[in-house]
Design a protein around this motif. Structure first.
Motif, PDB file in Angstrom:
ATOM      1  N   MET A 227       0.379  -1.202  -0.224  1.00 19.70           N
ATOM      2  CA  MET A 227       0.105   0.154  -0.550  1.00 19.70           C
ATOM      3  C   MET A 227       1.155   1.081  -0.220  1.00 19.70           C
ATOM      4  N   ALA A 228       1.782   1.471   1.298  1.00 20.43           N
ATOM      5  CA  ALA A 228       2.814   2.519   0.846  1.00 20.43           C
ATOM      6  C   ALA A 228       2.855   2.553  -0.052  1.00 20.43           C
ATOM      7  N   PHE A 229       3.732   1.486  -1.160  1.00 16.86           N
ATOM      8  CA  PHE A 229       4.856   2.046  -2.590  1.00 16.86           C
ATOM      9  C   PHE A 229       3.828   2.304  -3.894  1.00 16.86           C
ATOM     10  N   ASN A 230       2.458   1.959  -3.506  1.00 14.23           N
ATOM     11  CA  ASN A 230       1.368   1.255  -4.686  1.00 14.23           C
ATOM     12  C   ASN A 230       1.215   3.460  -4.726  1.00 14.23           C
ATOM     13  N   GLN A 231       1.119   4.272  -3.663  1.00 19.30           N
ATOM     14  CA  GLN A 231       1.148   5.965  -3.879  1.00 19.30           C
ATOM     15  C   GLN A 231       2.321   5.955  -3.385  1.00 19.30           C
ATOM     16  N   ARG A 232       3.982   6.326  -4.349  1.00 15.26           N
ATOM     17  CA  ARG A 232       5.061   6.325  -3.182  1.00 15.26           C
ATOM     18  C   ARG A 232       5.159   7.716  -3.208  1.00 15.26           C
ATOM     19  N   ARG A 233       4.506   8.707  -4.351  1.00 12.06           N
ATOM     20  CA  ARG A 233       4.280   9.995  -3.672  1.00 12.06           C
ATOM     21  C   ARG A 233       3.582  10.447  -2.801  1.00 12.06           C
ATOM     22  N   ARG A 237       0.303   8.798   6.053  1.00 10.10           N
ATOM     23  CA  ARG A 237      -1.046   8.435   6.196  1.00 10.10           C
ATOM     24  C   ARG A 237      -2.392   9.132   5.406  1.00 10.10           C
ATOM     25  N   ALA A 238      -1.967   9.406   4.000  1.00  9.45           N
ATOM     26  CA  ALA A 238      -3.029   9.454   2.762  1.00  9.45           C
ATOM     27  C   ALA A 238      -3.348   8.389   2.701  1.00  9.45           C
ATOM     28  N   ALA A 239      -1.770   7.706   1.741  1.00 13.50           N
ATOM     29  CA  ALA A 239      -1.259   6.450   0.942  1.00 13.50           C
ATOM     30  C   ALA A 239      -1.765   5.216   1.593  1.00 13.50           C
ATOM     31  N   LEU A 240      -1.526   5.358   3.138  1.00 13.88           N
ATOM     32  CA  LEU A 240      -2.335   4.306   4.522  1.00 13.88           C
ATOM     33  C   LEU A 240      -3.273   4.732   4.640  1.00 13.88           C
ATOM     34  N   ARG A 241      -3.628   5.255   4.436  1.00 16.40           N
ATOM     35  CA  ARG A 241      -5.467   5.412   5.109  1.00 16.40           C
ATOM     36  C   ARG A 241      -6.380   4.970   4.903  1.00 16.40           C
ATOM     37  N   GLY A 242      -6.537   3.989   4.017  1.00 18.15           N
ATOM     38  CA  GLY A 242      -7.703   2.596   4.265  1.00 18.15           C
ATOM     39  C   GLY A 242      -7.280   1.612   5.226  1.00 18.15           C
ATOM     40  N   LEU A 243      -5.287   1.395   6.118  1.00 19.59           N
ATOM     41  CA  LEU A 243      -5.380   1.059   6.695  1.00 19.59           C
ATOM     42  C   LEU A 243      -6.431   0.499   8.224  1.00 19.59           C
ATOM     43  N   GLU A 263       9.537   5.820   0.447  1.00 16.19           N
ATOM     44  CA  GLU A 263      10.627   5.872   0.296  1.00 16.19           C
ATOM     45  C   GLU A 263      12.033   5.958   1.311  1.00 16.19           C
ATOM     46  N   THR A 264      11.898   7.096   2.121  1.00 18.03           N
ATOM     47  CA  THR A 264      12.243   7.315   3.204  1.00 18.03           C
ATOM     48  C   THR A 264      11.616   6.583   4.542  1.00 18.03           C
TER      49      THR A 264
END
Ligand code: SAM
Length: 280
Positions: A227-233, A237-243, A263-264
């Motif tokens: 999930m984190a890297f599917n939206q790496r940019r 907090r946004a990329a993982l909101r669904g978790l 990526e960091t």
């Protein structure tokens, strides 16, 4: 007599058996036996090990592995045209080479091998990553293999060993480095192969750790990282909101700033987050 054994030179083998390279099978052959012996040595001491080789082709690396002392080699090759050349090698090393004509994605190597097991291969580029991911994600750890010595396109090798903050860092680096020590041990230019591929290649050596570097449930870690890297940019907090609805708090509790991007974030931090999520 030249080279590492008494068998004919590989160019002759290819001519005799009509092994013109097929692109669809990712056939870029290594014909320099000094080079294949060098790659075999990068696999470490094989005298007490069975070695699994995927895609032996005309057998350059196979010959290297046997000459460098592998106890036994199981070579799985999809292209039946290569079988006569491989039979000649088997005859030169009685009882030490078994060749299976089949697809490496379908053959169960454990039916043929006795531990300890090392894997060494100049992988066909079209199935290389899929095989690596399978070897890194068995149902239980430690895996059936002790080490992997694998030729990839250089760009893939860089993704396996990448550190946080680099462009190549992502799912493959985290997957590999969580449960193995991964290092690029050799880089080769296109001209090392016949025919030459478009890009450079590199050998990665991976050693299985006795247990994962940091505790985490593999399925949860895989989900968080994907999930984190599917939206790496995006910020995490946004990329993982669904978790989880309180993902911001969970990121902070895991030592990750909610405004960080995937990526960091280090492997240790991803494992801490996976543990936190698993505890929901
Ligand atoms: N090991 C040889 C060498 O170094 O010269 C050949 C390496 S070549 C990059 C990849 C080899 O994998 C080819 O011989 C090809 O026929 C074989 N191959 C391709 N797909 C395969 C598969 N799914 N299962 C087993 N072998 C496969």
């Amino acid at each position: 007599m030249a080279g590492i054994d008494t068998l004919p030179p590989l160019r002759e083998v290819i001519a005799t058996h009509g092994l013109s390279a097929k692109k669809a099978l990712g056939q870029n052959f290594l014909l320099d036996l000094n080079l294949t012996a060098k790659i075999a040595r990068l696999a470490g001491d094989m005298s007490g090990c069975d070695v699994l080789e995927i895609g032996p082709g005309p057998g350059g690396l196979t010959r290297g592995l046997l000459a460098e002392g592998a106890r036994r080699v199981l070579a799985i090759e999809k292209d039946a045209r290569c079988l006569p050349a491989l039979s000649e090698i088997a005859a030169a090393y009685p009882g030490r080479l078994e060749v299976v004509n089949g697809d490496a994605l379908e053959v169960d190597p454990l039916a043929h091998l006795t531990p300890p097991i090392r894997i060494a291969a100049n992988l066909p580029y079209n199935v290389g990553t899929e095989l690596l991911v399978r070897w890194l994600t068995p149902d239980a750890w430690p895996p059936f293999w002790d080490s992997l010595t694998l030729m990839f396109q250089k760009e893939v090798a860089e993704r396996i060993v990448a550190a946080p903050g680099s462009k190549a860092y992502g799912r493959l680096a985290l997957l590999a480095q969580w449960r193995a020590e991964a290092e690029i041990v050799l880089t080769l230019p296109p001209e090392a192969f016949t025919p030459p591929p478009k890009v450079s290649s590199a050998v990665v050596h991976l050693t299985a750790l006795p247990e994962p570097r940091y505790p985490a449930d593999p399925k949860v870690l895989e989900r968080v990282v994907a999930m984190a890297f599917n939206q790496r940019r995006k910020m995490l907090r946004a990329a993982l909101r669904g978790l989880a609805p309180d993902i911001q708090d969970r990121l902070e509790a895991s030592g990750i700033k909610p405004t960080d991007r995937a990526e960091t974030v280090s492997l240790e931090q991803f494992c801490a987050l996976a543990r936190n999520i698993a505890a929901v």
